[in-house]
Design a protein around this motif. Structure first.
Motif, short mmCIF file in Angstrom:
data_model
loop_
_atom_site.label_atom_id
_atom_site.label_comp_id
_atom_site.label_asym_id
_atom_site.label_seq_id
_atom_site.Cartn_x
_atom_site.Cartn_y
_atom_site.Cartn_z
N ASP A 1 -6.26 11.79 -1.25
CA ASP A 1 -5.39 11.81 -2.43
C ASP A 1 -4.00 12.28 -2.05
N VAL A 2 -3.94 13.33 -1.26
CA VAL A 2 -2.65 13.87 -0.83
C VAL A 2 -1.92 12.83 0.02
N GLU A 3 -2.65 12.14 0.89
CA GLU A 3 -2.06 11.09 1.72
C GLU A 3 -1.49 9.95 0.86
N ALA A 4 -2.23 9.56 -0.17
CA ALA A 4 -1.76 8.48 -1.06
C ALA A 4 -0.51 8.91 -1.82
N LEU A 5 -0.52 10.11 -2.33
CA LEU A 5 0.65 10.60 -3.07
C LEU A 5 1.85 10.76 -2.15
N ALA A 6 1.62 11.24 -0.94
CA ALA A 6 2.72 11.38 0.02
C ALA A 6 3.29 10.01 0.38
N ALA A 7 2.41 9.01 0.49
CA ALA A 7 2.88 7.65 0.83
C ALA A 7 3.81 7.12 -0.24
N LEU A 8 3.57 7.47 -1.48
CA LEU A 8 4.44 7.02 -2.57
C LEU A 8 5.68 7.90 -2.71
N GLY A 9 5.77 8.95 -1.90
CA GLY A 9 6.86 9.92 -2.01
C GLY A 9 8.17 9.49 -1.39
N SER A 10 8.23 8.34 -0.82
CA SER A 10 9.48 7.81 -0.26
C SER A 10 10.00 6.71 -1.18
N ASP A 11 11.31 6.68 -1.39
CA ASP A 11 11.89 5.64 -2.25
C ASP A 11 11.52 4.25 -1.75
N THR A 12 11.61 4.03 -0.46
CA THR A 12 11.32 2.70 0.10
C THR A 12 9.85 2.34 -0.11
N ARG A 13 8.94 3.24 0.21
CA ARG A 13 7.52 2.94 0.06
C ARG A 13 7.15 2.77 -1.41
N TYR A 14 7.73 3.59 -2.27
CA TYR A 14 7.46 3.46 -3.71
C TYR A 14 7.96 2.11 -4.21
N ARG A 15 9.15 1.73 -3.81
CA ARG A 15 9.72 0.44 -4.24
C ARG A 15 8.86 -0.73 -3.74
N ILE A 16 8.42 -0.65 -2.49
CA ILE A 16 7.57 -1.71 -1.94
C ILE A 16 6.25 -1.80 -2.71
N ALA A 17 5.64 -0.66 -3.00
CA ALA A 17 4.39 -0.67 -3.77
C ALA A 17 4.62 -1.29 -5.14
N ARG A 18 5.72 -0.96 -5.77
CA ARG A 18 6.05 -1.53 -7.09
C ARG A 18 6.24 -3.05 -6.98
N LEU A 19 6.95 -3.49 -5.95
CA LEU A 19 7.18 -4.93 -5.77
C LEU A 19 5.87 -5.67 -5.54
N LEU A 20 5.02 -5.11 -4.68
CA LEU A 20 3.74 -5.76 -4.41
C LEU A 20 2.85 -5.80 -5.65
#
Length: 132
Positions: free
Chosen positions: A45-64
């Protein structure tokens, strides 16, 4: 000041007095709380939340998540305004965190969100304050 001294002061402020038994009872209650709050796989869970903690990674997840199907790195790069290697690195982090799947077709790699990523993003959406 030691933790138990602070706890004694807290209990005394709450109930007017405190003894060692009160501290031990409160500590037992706190340890029981920690057990109830413990989750198997919490590291993921912590790893998943940390992965979304970067603007770039969050934006990519949103786009996908918004895409009609999977996307290639070369399709994501112009949308996030970072280098192709930065997009690839972000996708690796998201994949390692279980938020993105990767498939290879010939020399191309395609990415899509997992159900977990979509649930996390939907949870964020549902709790976002609506601006008036």
């Amino acid at each position: 000041m030691a933790t138990s001294e602070r706890l004694e002061r807290l209990i005394a402020d709450e109930v007017g007095e405190c003894c060692a038994g009160d501290v031990n009872d409160r500590l037992a209650d706190l340890h029981a709380l920690a057990e109830r709050a413990s989750v198997d796989g919490g590291e993921r869970d912590v790893e998943a939340l940390a992965a979304l903690g970067s603007d770039t990674r969050y934006r990519i997840a949103r786009l996908l998540a918004a895409a009609d199907g999977d996307l290639c790195v070369c399709e994501l790069e112009p949308l996030v305004d970072v280098s192709e290697s930065a997009v690839s690195h972000a996708l690796s982090t998201l994949t390692d965190a279980g938020l993105v799947t990767r498939r290879k077709e010939g020399k191309w790699r395609y990415y899509d969100t997992t159900e977990r990523a979509e649930a996390l993003l939907a949870g964020l959406d549902s709790t976002r304050e609506v601006e008036a």
